[in-house]
Design a protein around this motif. Structure first.
Motif, short mmCIF file in Angstrom:
data_model
loop_
_atom_site.label_atom_id
_atom_site.label_comp_id
_atom_site.label_asym_id
_atom_site.label_seq_id
_atom_site.Cartn_x
_atom_site.Cartn_y
_atom_site.Cartn_z
N VAL A 130 -104.22 -50.99 16.54
CA VAL A 130 -104.93 -51.54 17.70
C VAL A 130 -105.92 -50.54 18.27
N MET A 131 -106.88 -51.10 19.01
CA MET A 131 -107.80 -50.32 19.83
C MET A 131 -107.37 -50.52 21.28
N VAL A 132 -107.25 -49.41 22.01
CA VAL A 132 -106.71 -49.47 23.37
C VAL A 132 -107.82 -49.20 24.38
N SER A 133 -107.76 -49.95 25.49
CA SER A 133 -108.77 -49.80 26.54
C SER A 133 -108.48 -48.60 27.42
N GLN A 134 -109.55 -47.91 27.79
CA GLN A 134 -109.45 -46.83 28.76
C GLN A 134 -109.66 -47.34 30.19
N GLY A 174 -107.62 -45.66 18.32
CA GLY A 174 -108.66 -45.14 19.19
C GLY A 174 -108.60 -45.77 20.56
N MET A 175 -109.38 -45.19 21.50
CA MET A 175 -109.47 -45.73 22.86
C MET A 175 -110.94 -45.86 23.23
N GLN A 176 -111.27 -46.94 23.94
CA GLN A 176 -112.64 -47.20 24.35
C GLN A 176 -112.66 -47.68 25.80
N PRO A 177 -113.68 -47.32 26.54
CA PRO A 177 -113.81 -47.86 27.90
C PRO A 177 -114.10 -49.35 27.85
N SER A 178 -113.56 -50.09 28.80
CA SER A 178 -113.77 -51.53 28.83
C SER A 178 -113.68 -52.03 30.26
N ALA A 179 -114.68 -52.80 30.65
CA ALA A 179 -114.66 -53.40 31.98
C ALA A 179 -113.83 -54.67 32.00
N GLU A 180 -113.55 -55.23 30.85
CA GLU A 180 -112.81 -56.49 30.76
C GLU A 180 -111.30 -56.29 30.66
N HIS A 181 -110.89 -55.13 30.20
CA HIS A 181 -109.47 -54.89 29.98
C HIS A 181 -108.99 -53.71 30.83
N PRO A 182 -107.84 -53.86 31.48
CA PRO A 182 -107.27 -52.73 32.23
C PRO A 182 -106.93 -51.57 31.29
N ALA A 183 -106.76 -50.42 31.86
CA ALA A 183 -106.40 -49.25 31.06
C ALA A 183 -105.08 -49.47 30.33
#
Length: 205
Positions: free
Chosen positions: A192-196, A160-169
């Motif tokens: 893994v879960m990937v940041s958007q 899955g993918m989730q928005p994150s302010a701590e991790h780059p896309a």
């Protein structure tokens, strides 16, 4: 008067001898021509036989070269197959060990290392896991734990993918299950879960 007949016969004898000599010379010449013709035929036959033999030798040389090349290829392929067999002989066995490692890691995650009632269990499981991991690493098993790394589809499987302010896309923000390599060959991808990324999307034209 008695000498005239002898004189008349002399030219006839010379002409007969000359004719006989001419005939013999002609016969010898014809015989020599026949011998030369036969010799020429024989030379041609020998030349043809030599050409055929040389062609056969060249063909056999090519066959020998091709056979030698094929033998080298077979040896090379056999050596590669043996190397792969040695290198990945433990693949099935290693796959059976991964759930054991996973369970020990879950036991550590679910145990409080500071609590007195669980501290001994935690330390025992931790020591067992370290010994176990060290043992399997000697046989080429290595861990894929890409927390904070860029997403790599060759070694990671995104669930899955989730928005994150701590991790780059396209950065791994969470590892749900570690992956493993066996002698640099993927045995199991990391889940893994990937940041958007944390940037806002401009919807205005």
């Amino acid at each position: 008067m008695s000498n005239e007949p002898n004189k008349a016969q002399e030219p006839q004898i010379d002409e007969a001898v000359e004719a006989e000599v001419t005939t013999e010379a002609g016969g010898e010449e014809a015989s020599l021509m026949d011998e030369l013709t036969q010799a020429n035929f024989r030379v041609e036959e020998l030349e043809q036989a030599l050409a055929a033999a040389e062609a056969k030798v060249d063909e056999q040389k090519d066959s020998v070269v091709r056979a030698a090349a094929e033998v080298d290829n077979i040896r090379r392929r056999a050596a590669i197959d043996v190397e792969k067999a040695h290198k990945f002989a433990l693949e099935k066995f290693a796959n059976e060990l991964l759930p054991v490692i996973d369970n020990m890691e879950r036991a550590l995650a679910g145990t409080d290392a500071e609590a007195e009632e669980t501290k001994a269990i935690y330390e025992g499981v931790e020591l067992t896991l370290k010994s176990f991991t060290s043992a399997v690493e000697k046989f080429g098993l290595s861990q894929v734990n890409p927390q904070g790394e860029a997403f790599n589809p060759d070694h990671h499987q995104a669930i899955g993918m989730q928005p994150s302010a701590e991790h780059p896309a396209n950065t791994v923000m969470m590892v749900m299950q570690k992956g493993y390599l066996l002698n640099d060959r993927l045995l199991r991808p990391a889940m893994v879960m990937v940041s958007q990324g944390g940037g806002s999307v401009d919807t205005q034209a």
